[in-house]
Design a protein around this motif. Sequence first.
Motif, PDB file in Angstrom:
ATOM      1  N   UNK A  95       0.841  -0.769  -0.167  1.00  0.00           N
ATOM      2  CA  UNK A  95      -0.246   0.173   0.131  1.00  0.00           C
ATOM      3  C   UNK A  95       0.755   1.279   0.470  1.00  0.00           C
ATOM      4  N   UNK A  96       2.193   0.972  -0.231  1.00  0.00           N
ATOM      5  CA  UNK A  96       2.495   2.285   0.130  1.00  0.00           C
ATOM      6  C   UNK A  96       4.323   2.249  -1.567  1.00  0.00           C
ATOM      7  N   UNK A  97       3.569   3.454  -1.882  1.00  0.00           N
ATOM      8  CA  UNK A  97       4.479   3.615  -3.629  1.00  0.00           C
ATOM      9  C   UNK A  97       6.024   3.402  -3.124  1.00  0.00           C
ATOM     10  N   UNK A  98       6.694   3.144  -4.368  1.00  0.00           N
ATOM     11  CA  UNK A  98       7.599   3.024  -4.271  1.00  0.00           C
ATOM     12  C   UNK A  98       8.513   4.244  -3.678  1.00  0.00           C
ATOM     13  N   UNK A  99       8.653   4.843  -3.501  1.00  0.00           N
ATOM     14  CA  UNK A  99       9.483   6.255  -2.948  1.00  0.00           C
ATOM     15  C   UNK A  99       8.877   5.918  -1.080  1.00  0.00           C
ATOM     16  N   UNK A 100       7.559   5.441  -1.412  1.00  0.00           N
ATOM     17  CA  UNK A 100       7.065   5.129   0.424  1.00  0.00           C
ATOM     18  C   UNK A 100       8.154   4.386   0.868  1.00  0.00           C
ATOM     19  N   UNK A 101       8.548   2.972   0.126  1.00  0.00           N
ATOM     20  CA  UNK A 101       8.936   1.461   0.492  1.00  0.00           C
ATOM     21  C   UNK A 101      10.659   2.116   0.606  1.00  0.00           C
ATOM     22  N   UNK A 102      10.968   3.027  -0.205  1.00  0.00           N
ATOM     23  CA  UNK A 102      12.369   2.788  -0.158  1.00  0.00           C
ATOM     24  C   UNK A 102      12.390   3.972   0.948  1.00  0.00           C
ATOM     25  N   UNK A 103      11.246   4.985   1.020  1.00  0.00           N
ATOM     26  CA  UNK A 103      11.856   6.134   2.367  1.00  0.00           C
ATOM     27  C   UNK A 103      11.267   4.891   4.162  1.00  0.00           C
ATOM     28  N   UNK A 104      10.786   4.159   3.822  1.00  0.00           N
ATOM     29  CA  UNK A 104       9.955   3.598   4.695  1.00  0.00           C
ATOM     30  C   UNK A 104      11.438   3.615   6.039  1.00  0.00           C
ATOM     31  N   UNK A 105      12.512   2.914   6.307  1.00  0.00           N
ATOM     32  CA  UNK A 105      13.066   3.251   7.044  1.00  0.00           C
ATOM     33  C   UNK A 105      14.785   4.850   6.816  1.00  0.00           C
ATOM     34  N   UNK A 106      13.874   5.772   6.662  1.00  0.00           N
ATOM     35  CA  UNK A 106      14.096   7.093   6.480  1.00  0.00           C
ATOM     36  C   UNK A 106      13.690   7.976   7.842  1.00  0.00           C
ATOM     37  N   UNK A 107      12.325   7.444   7.882  1.00  0.00           N
ATOM     38  CA  UNK A 107      11.375   8.380   9.225  1.00  0.00           C
ATOM     39  C   UNK A 107      12.372   9.685   9.943  1.00  0.00           C
ATOM     40  N   UNK A 108      13.179   9.181  10.645  1.00  0.00           N
ATOM     41  CA  UNK A 108      14.052  10.465  11.854  1.00  0.00           C
ATOM     42  C   UNK A 108      14.339  10.985  10.717  1.00  0.00           C
ATOM     43  N   UNK A 109      15.230  11.234   9.609  1.00  0.00           N
ATOM     44  CA  UNK A 109      15.326  12.208   8.691  1.00  0.00           C
ATOM     45  C   UNK A 109      14.323  13.337   8.402  1.00  0.00           C
ATOM     46  N   UNK A 110      14.723  14.800   8.141  1.00  0.00           N
ATOM     47  CA  UNK A 110      13.440  16.036   7.926  1.00  0.00           C
ATOM     48  C   UNK A 110      12.611  15.568   6.556  1.00  0.00           C
ATOM     49  N   UNK A 111      12.000  16.560   6.015  1.00  0.00           N
ATOM     50  CA  UNK A 111      11.396  15.925   5.316  1.00  0.00           C
ATOM     51  C   UNK A 111      11.974  16.122   3.726  1.00  0.00           C
ATOM     52  N   UNK A 112      12.642  16.725   3.703  1.00  0.00           N
ATOM     53  CA  UNK A 112      13.249  17.100   1.940  1.00  0.00           C
ATOM     54  C   UNK A 112      14.630  16.398   2.036  1.00  0.00           C
ATOM     55  N   UNK A 113      15.325  16.180   3.379  1.00  0.00           N
ATOM     56  CA  UNK A 113      16.503  14.861   2.984  1.00  0.00           C
ATOM     57  C   UNK A 113      16.272  14.298   2.497  1.00  0.00           C
ATOM     58  N   UNK A 114      14.694  13.400   3.013  1.00  0.00           N
ATOM     59  CA  UNK A 114      14.451  12.257   2.987  1.00  0.00           C
ATOM     60  C   UNK A 114      14.150  12.116   1.845  1.00  0.00           C
ATOM     61  N   UNK A 115      13.488  12.971   0.870  1.00  0.00           N
ATOM     62  CA  UNK A 115      13.093  13.107  -0.504  1.00  0.00           C
ATOM     63  C   UNK A 115      14.015  12.796  -1.061  1.00  0.00           C
ATOM     64  N   UNK A 116      16.002  14.130  -0.892  1.00  0.00           N
ATOM     65  CA  UNK A 116      16.807  13.515  -1.901  1.00  0.00           C
ATOM     66  C   UNK A 116      17.424  12.655  -1.254  1.00  0.00           C
ATOM     67  N   UNK A 117      17.238  11.748  -0.405  1.00  0.00           N
ATOM     68  CA  UNK A 117      17.477  10.993   0.141  1.00  0.00           C
ATOM     69  C   UNK A 117      17.253   9.326  -1.352  1.00  0.00           C
ATOM     70  N   UNK A 118      15.669   9.279  -0.767  1.00  0.00           N
ATOM     71  CA  UNK A 118      15.553   9.160  -2.132  1.00  0.00           C
ATOM     72  C   UNK A 118      15.854   8.830  -3.014  1.00  0.00           C
TER      73      UNK A 118
END
Length: 341
Positions: A95-118
């Motif tokens: 039920x998660x998008x591709x990005x949602x899957x990849x970013x799953x373990x990156x909840x601790x990062x601020x939104x922008x950092x997380x997006x860049x990392x994904x």
Amino acid sequence: MVSESRGLSVENLTVIYEPGAAPAVDAVSLDVVPGQIVALLGASGSGKSSLLRAVAGLVRPSSGAVRWDGADVGGVPVHRRGFGLMFQDGQLFPHRSVAGNIGYALNHLPRARRRARVAELLELVGLEGYGERAVSQISGGQAQRVALARSLAAEPRLLLLDEPLSSLDKALRSRLASDIRAMVTATGTTTVHVTHDQDEAFAVADLVGVMEDGRLVQLDAPAALWSHPADAGVVELLGQGPVLGSEQMEAWFGVTASGEAALAPGSLVAEGPASGSTGLEAEVVASRFARGSTELEVRLPDGRTAEAGADMEHRPGDRVRVSVRPDALVRLGTPSSHHGQ
Ligand code: ADP
Ligand code: MG
């Protein structure tokens, strides 16, 4: 005892699931240095997954130790080992998008950092622009790329891959095997990759370890493994052909060899009709034309069969003369065991 070694060090590891049962992993020792990719190759049931799971902490070893940079991680729970895991079915969150899957373990990062990392990870696995796709809308190969990106997201110090490509078809598997090598090499990730497919192991790894009945029977670079398989079991796993002792080699083909050798593809040449006096007179069991040349299956004096190249087609039952090209024989025994022979 504190070991000085860096990276993963498996020491004398044994896994026994039930009292009295044969060990699934039998006294395996293995070092993987930082940045190295080791493939574990073996038939089904040889203990590859059990070894990997014991390293991950999912299975408790009966004896032996798993160390990282010399420190025993036996008491460290799975999620605190800093190891990334990926299995045959990447088990994406549906039920998660591709990005949602990849970013799953990156909840601790601020939104922008997380997006860049994904975005960085999507690029690494060749899926730029796929972030918003539902995982139900991507292919099996793409799903495994997403699973790999998810495993790499948290920058694991060790990546453990258990048959990550086994659910894919052969052509895709060999392409993705090279891609996995490129991706883990680009990130410098120390990796153990379990597979039953020798082509995949050779494409991915710096070193290939062969598992047989829970034991690690050989650990070598792909070319060394191919040219010097340790024993008949490795020869069989690699599909290198029947093994002959030196007496058989001498008696059948007039070739002097020290120790055992496998009649690997390319090592036998058939000429027919049977005439002349050198080589072995043998019966053709089957003939096929593949990749531009004729391959015969011929019967050896002890009833086994071997492959021989031929310059013309033959029929089952034909008699041919088979000779050996000594350079193409595969000698058994590790390269070091050949010293002094
Ligand atoms: P591979 O991954 O090479 O196919 P496994 O590690 O899965 O091999 O299995 C090695 C041996 O351990 C096999 O004989 C298998 O039946 C046994 N085995 C694996 N998992 C379990 C388990 N959870 N309980 C009992 N026996 C197991
Ligand atoms: Mg397995």
